[in-house]
Design an enzyme around this catalytic site. Structure first.
Site, PDB file in Angstrom:
ATOM      1  N   HIS A   1      40.184  40.643  37.998  1.00  0.00           N
ATOM      2  CA  HIS A   1      39.767  41.258  39.368  1.00  0.00           C
ATOM      3  C   HIS A   1      38.899  40.681  40.185  1.00  0.00           C
ATOM      4  O   HIS A   1      38.697  40.190  41.397  1.00  0.00           O
ATOM      5  CB  HIS A   1      39.257  42.739  39.173  1.00  0.00           C
ATOM      6  CG  HIS A   1      38.749  43.397  40.240  1.00  0.00           C
ATOM      7  ND1 HIS A   1      39.631  44.554  40.996  1.00  0.00           N
ATOM      8  CD2 HIS A   1      37.772  43.315  40.991  1.00  0.00           C
ATOM      9  CE1 HIS A   1      39.092  44.941  41.962  1.00  0.00           C
ATOM     10  NE2 HIS A   1      37.788  44.137  41.778  1.00  0.00           N
ATOM     11  N   GLU A   2      37.507  40.246  39.413  1.00  0.00           N
ATOM     12  CA  GLU A   2      36.622  39.510  39.840  1.00  0.00           C
ATOM     13  C   GLU A   2      36.931  38.051  40.552  1.00  0.00           C
ATOM     14  O   GLU A   2      36.394  37.567  41.520  1.00  0.00           O
ATOM     15  CB  GLU A   2      35.341  39.550  39.044  1.00  0.00           C
ATOM     16  CG  GLU A   2      34.670  40.732  38.862  1.00  0.00           C
ATOM     17  CD  GLU A   2      34.120  41.501  39.980  1.00  0.00           C
ATOM     18  OE1 GLU A   2      33.918  41.002  40.987  1.00  0.00           O
ATOM     19  OE2 GLU A   2      34.279  42.688  39.826  1.00  0.00           O
TER      20      GLU A   2
ATOM     21  N   HIS B   1      38.121  38.355  44.048  1.00  0.00           N
ATOM     22  CA  HIS B   1      37.253  38.119  44.985  1.00  0.00           C
ATOM     23  C   HIS B   1      36.779  36.681  45.114  1.00  0.00           C
ATOM     24  O   HIS B   1      36.508  35.996  46.260  1.00  0.00           O
ATOM     25  CB  HIS B   1      36.027  38.917  44.712  1.00  0.00           C
ATOM     26  CG  HIS B   1      36.381  40.381  44.634  1.00  0.00           C
ATOM     27  ND1 HIS B   1      36.778  41.313  45.756  1.00  0.00           N
ATOM     28  CD2 HIS B   1      35.912  41.507  43.791  1.00  0.00           C
ATOM     29  CE1 HIS B   1      36.875  42.487  45.447  1.00  0.00           C
ATOM     30  NE2 HIS B   1      36.569  42.541  44.216  1.00  0.00           N
TER      31      HIS B   1
END
Length: 401
Positions: free
Chosen positions: A22-23, A26
């Site tokens: 998920h990170e 980003h």
């Protein structure tokens, strides 16, 4: 001790991998837009290991493996709320004096709104991409498996027979959703308790369309007899031969994509039924439920009488499937328009894009406080569901009765 390890360690590994991906979503889009990044951390709290790359990004492994974060340069607010115009101007002046006017554009808060929107959206999107990749890998490994449920018999108190179903009928679709496995059928029926539902069955090589209303009852969950989850059932016994066919990578990707959106549709259907008063929300689970499921998988696999390589292969495929399901849940949760989550930041960016005005600090602070209450309330609700569904509340109550 071994049982505790079986429940905790696999879950921590799975959730850490999901959050890291998920990170990375980003991070990758921010890096694409040449955004200056200070730190990428797997986990929270005390930093155990760290390394700084050539671009100045500090890569960290932290003590608490239940999350992670990307810290953009100049983002001093732990909630990543939008700074006020005054704070932005002060930051612009400080950056200009320190690094020159050209450096300002490298900082996240000075990026165009559309770039900030994509950077935030990339986190939840990465979770869906991960799920698609995992389901595709599983399908490519084991093949496309289809097992349409066929009615073997009717159980006492069933509602299917009165609706016109017959022994030998093979389910093709439920409420417009194609049935490819017993799991599909059970899930779709469970989500439609006390709701008239259209079904299509194959009977004597013809498609027959009927309407059945599942009744609410305890769901039969293999290996989880002590759980108390209720859902829709129609009182039938089903079976069917599994048809497996090999697939190429493209076919596996198509199936993986369809599976991901099927799971997401199931979540959306359940949430919508909660808001319309058709479900109580008792199936919303949290960390305890996920850890228990992971531990159940580990213990069940360890008890299988088979060669070690088969046990490891089966456990790996099951973990990957569980990881895909959890990743979808994480992506969906983060898209909710709650200020503390990615969805809240996206909502603020959209609002600023429409009104051409930044969100006031006062409004952001108030919204953040409300969001914390909502998130904590949701966590407590999920925790209560977890301990109730595994029978722990009933067990504790029995000690004092």
């Amino acid at each position: 001790m071994l049982s505790i390890i079986a429940y905790i360690v696999p879950f921590l590994v799975i959730i850490s991998l999901i959050v890291t991906f998920h990170e990375l979503g980003h991070f990758s889009v921010a890096h694409l837009f040449k955004t200056r990044i200070e730190r990428f951390s797997v986990g929270f709290g005390k930093i155990l290991l760290r390394r700084t790359d050539k671009q100045g990004v500090e890569w960290c492994l932290s003590a608490l493996p239940l999350g992670g974060y990307v810290k953009f340069a100049g983002d001093e607010n732990i909630t990543s709320m939008m700074p006020s115009p005054e704070e932005l101007e002060a930051s612009r002046i400080a950056i200009t004096e320190r690094e020159g006017a050209e450096a300002v554009k490298d900082y996240y808060h000075f990026k165009p709104l559309w770039q900030k929107f994509l950077i935030i959206l990339a986190g939840p999107a990465a979770n869906f991409v991960l799920a698609i990749a995992l389901f595709s890998l599983i399908t490519f490994t084991v093949g496309d498996q289809i097992s349409r449920p066929t009615i073997l018999s009717f159980l006492p108190g069933n509602v299917g027979e009165a609706a016109g179903l017959k022994v030998g009928d093979t389910f093709v679709s439920v409420d417009g959703h194609e049935i490819r496995s017993n799991e599909d059928f059970v899930t779709l029926i469970a989500l439609r308790a006390e709701t008239p539902t259209r079904v299509e069955v194959e009977r004597d090589h013809k498609i027959v369309r009927l309407t059945v209303t599942p009744k609410r009852a305890l769901l039969s969950m293999p290996g989880r007899d002590n759980e108390t989850i209720k859902g829709g059932v129609i009182g039938i016994s089903v079976g069917g031969n599994v048809i497996s066919r090999p697939v190429n990578p493209w076919q596996a990707l198509v199936i993986g994509n369809a599976k991901t959106w099927q799971v997401l549709d199931t979540n959306l259907t359940y949430i919508s039924r909660i808001f319309t008063g058709k479900e109580s929300g008792n199936q919303i689970g949290g960390i305890v439920g996920m850890a228990k499921t992971t531990g159940d998988v580990t213990i069940a696999a360890a008890q299988v009488k088979a060669p070690l390589w088969q046990i490891v292969a089966g456990m790996t495929l099951t973990y990957l499937q569980l990881m895909a399901y959890i990743s979808i849940g994480v992506g969906f949760l983060n898209l909710l328009p709650i200020p503390a989550l990615d969805g809240g930041h996206l909502a603020f960016i959209l609002w600023q894009g429409v009104t051409k005005k930044p969100i006031s600090a006062e409004f952001q602070n108030a919204a953040f406080r409300i969001a914390i209450v909502l998130v904590l309330g949701l966590m407590l609700f999920a925790f209560w569901n977890d301990i109730n569904n595994i029978g722990l509340t009933k067990f504790i109550g029995g000690l004092f009765s």
